[in-house]
Scaffold this motif. Structure first.
Motif, PDB file in Angstrom:
ATOM      1  N   ARG A  23     -19.953 -23.091   3.826  1.00 32.16           N
ATOM      2  CA  ARG A  23     -20.298 -21.463   3.769  1.00 32.16           C
ATOM      3  C   ARG A  23     -18.981 -20.988   3.166  1.00 32.16           C
ATOM      4  NH1 ARG A  23     -24.291 -19.871   6.327  1.00 32.16           N
ATOM      5  NH2 ARG A  23     -23.725 -17.840   6.475  1.00 32.16           N
ATOM      6  N   PHE A  24     -18.198 -21.742   2.494  1.00 24.02           N
ATOM      7  CA  PHE A  24     -17.033 -21.235   1.677  1.00 24.02           C
ATOM      8  C   PHE A  24     -17.314 -20.064   0.707  1.00 24.02           C
ATOM      9  CE2 PHE A  24     -13.669 -21.281  -1.554  1.00 24.02           C
ATOM     10  CZ  PHE A  24     -12.607 -21.356  -0.987  1.00 24.02           C
ATOM     11  N   ASN A  25     -18.436 -20.251  -0.306  1.00 22.80           N
ATOM     12  CA  ASN A  25     -18.846 -19.221  -1.071  1.00 22.80           C
ATOM     13  C   ASN A  25     -20.216 -18.547  -0.544  1.00 22.80           C
ATOM     14  OD1 ASN A  25     -17.048 -19.815  -2.998  1.00 22.80           O
ATOM     15  ND2 ASN A  25     -17.685 -21.694  -3.478  1.00 22.80           N
ATOM     16  N   LYS A  26     -20.101 -18.531   0.708  1.00 23.13           N
ATOM     17  CA  LYS A  26     -21.589 -17.748   1.138  1.00 23.13           C
ATOM     18  C   LYS A  26     -21.196 -16.561   2.144  1.00 23.13           C
ATOM     19  CE  LYS A  26     -24.307 -21.897   1.039  1.00 23.13           C
ATOM     20  NZ  LYS A  26     -25.389 -22.730   1.704  1.00 23.13           N
ATOM     21  N   SER A  27     -21.728 -15.440   2.171  1.00 21.91           N
ATOM     22  CA  SER A  27     -21.734 -14.277   2.891  1.00 21.91           C
ATOM     23  C   SER A  27     -22.029 -14.416   4.394  1.00 21.91           C
ATOM     24  CB  SER A  27     -22.427 -13.182   2.451  1.00 21.91           C
ATOM     25  OG  SER A  27     -22.016 -12.055   3.062  1.00 21.91           O
ATOM     26  N   GLY A  33     -14.103  -6.919   6.063  1.00 19.37           N
ATOM     27  CA  GLY A  33     -14.700  -6.038   5.178  1.00 19.37           C
ATOM     28  C   GLY A  33     -16.070  -6.279   4.673  1.00 19.37           C
ATOM     29  N   ASN A  34     -16.220  -6.274   3.352  1.00 17.02           N
ATOM     30  CA  ASN A  34     -17.461  -6.527   2.765  1.00 17.02           C
ATOM     31  C   ASN A  34     -17.700  -7.691   1.877  1.00 17.02           C
ATOM     32  OD1 ASN A  34     -18.762  -4.208   3.857  1.00 17.02           O
ATOM     33  ND2 ASN A  34     -17.653  -2.989   2.274  1.00 17.02           N
ATOM     34  N   ALA A  35     -16.470  -8.680   2.085  1.00 20.70           N
ATOM     35  CA  ALA A  35     -16.402  -9.929   1.463  1.00 20.70           C
ATOM     36  C   ALA A  35     -17.762 -10.908   1.733  1.00 20.70           C
ATOM     37  CB  ALA A  35     -15.160 -10.823   1.945  1.00 20.70           C
ATOM     38  N   LYS A  36     -17.835 -11.509   0.490  1.00 21.75           N
ATOM     39  CA  LYS A  36     -19.190 -12.324   0.477  1.00 21.75           C
ATOM     40  C   LYS A  36     -18.584 -13.603   0.270  1.00 21.75           C
ATOM     41  CE  LYS A  36     -21.975  -8.677   0.049  1.00 21.75           C
ATOM     42  NZ  LYS A  36     -22.363  -8.106   1.557  1.00 21.75           N
ATOM     43  N   SER A  37     -17.349 -13.953   0.345  1.00 18.92           N
ATOM     44  CA  SER A  37     -16.920 -15.624   0.094  1.00 18.92           C
ATOM     45  C   SER A  37     -15.525 -15.548   0.588  1.00 18.92           C
ATOM     46  CB  SER A  37     -16.583 -15.780  -1.414  1.00 18.92           C
ATOM     47  OG  SER A  37     -15.780 -15.224  -2.062  1.00 18.92           O
ATOM     48  N   GLU A  41     -12.681 -12.601   0.950  1.00 21.14           N
ATOM     49  CA  GLU A  41     -12.107 -12.394   2.377  1.00 21.14           C
ATOM     50  C   GLU A  41     -10.689 -12.354   2.360  1.00 21.14           C
ATOM     51  OE1 GLU A  41     -12.537 -13.370   6.923  1.00 21.14           O
ATOM     52  OE2 GLU A  41     -13.782 -14.607   5.727  1.00 21.14           O
ATOM     53  N   PHE A  42      -9.928 -13.401   1.823  1.00 29.52           N
ATOM     54  CA  PHE A  42      -8.562 -13.637   1.679  1.00 29.52           C
ATOM     55  C   PHE A  42      -8.067 -12.484   0.473  1.00 29.52           C
ATOM     56  CE2 PHE A  42      -9.024 -16.829   4.131  1.00 29.52           C
ATOM     57  CZ  PHE A  42      -7.796 -17.428   4.809  1.00 29.52           C
ATOM     58  N   GLU A  43      -8.706 -11.849  -0.301  1.00 31.38           N
ATOM     59  CA  GLU A  43      -8.373 -10.884  -1.122  1.00 31.38           C
ATOM     60  C   GLU A  43      -8.218  -9.508  -0.317  1.00 31.38           C
ATOM     61  OE1 GLU A  43     -10.994 -10.891  -4.604  1.00 31.38           O
ATOM     62  OE2 GLU A  43      -9.769 -12.730  -5.351  1.00 31.38           O
ATOM     63  N   ALA A  44      -9.259  -9.457   0.598  1.00 36.32           N
ATOM     64  CA  ALA A  44      -9.447  -8.125   1.724  1.00 36.32           C
ATOM     65  C   ALA A  44      -8.215  -8.093   2.471  1.00 36.32           C
ATOM     66  CB  ALA A  44     -10.888  -8.054   2.482  1.00 36.32           C
TER      67      ALA A  44
END
Length: 125
Positions: A23-27, A33-37, A41-44
């Motif tokens: 699920r690494f690249n899955k929403s 937040g609204n992260a889709k990968s 998520e880590f950027e958020a």
């Protein structure tokens, strides 16, 4: 209690492998937040790719050691302690970005399972 602890180890292992490999690249509804990968998520959280891979590596290693600790019990304490610390960090990151409480529930669940494993290892349960 032994079977519950074994189940906890297996649940943590399967879940961590699922998140970090499948699920690494899955929403998911649990992402910050609204992260889709995972990267988003880590950027958020304000964390870079290096931190993401370090955290992921530690989670995968700890989960694997928890699984192996079913047969080699001495591995349970360090693996569960590292996992518990990582889950505390995950909860902290969700709080940092003001996520809804719901998004912290998986980390809280794995924190509690890790604490159960630690308590069992120290003879508390």
């Amino acid at each position: 209690m032994e079977y519950i602890v074994i189940a906890a180890k297996i649940i943590i292992f399967i879940s961590i492998i699922n998140v970090w490999f499948f699920r690494f690249n899955k929403s998911t509804e649990w992402r910050a937040g609204n992260a889709k990968s995972m990267k988003a998520e880590f950027e958020a959280y304000g964390l870079n790719d290096t931190i993401m891979y370090i955290v992921g590596g530690l989670k995968i290693i700890s989960a694997t050691l928890l699984l192996i600790s079913i047969w080699i019990p001495i591995l349970a304490v360090p693996a569960a302690a590292i996992m518990a610390l990582l889950m505390l960090g995950a909860i902290g990151m969700h709080i940092k970005v003001s996520d809804a409480l719901k998004k912290s529930l998986p980390a809280l669940f794995f924190l509690l399972l890790s604490l159960l494993i630690l308590a069992n290892s120290y003879g508390i349960f």
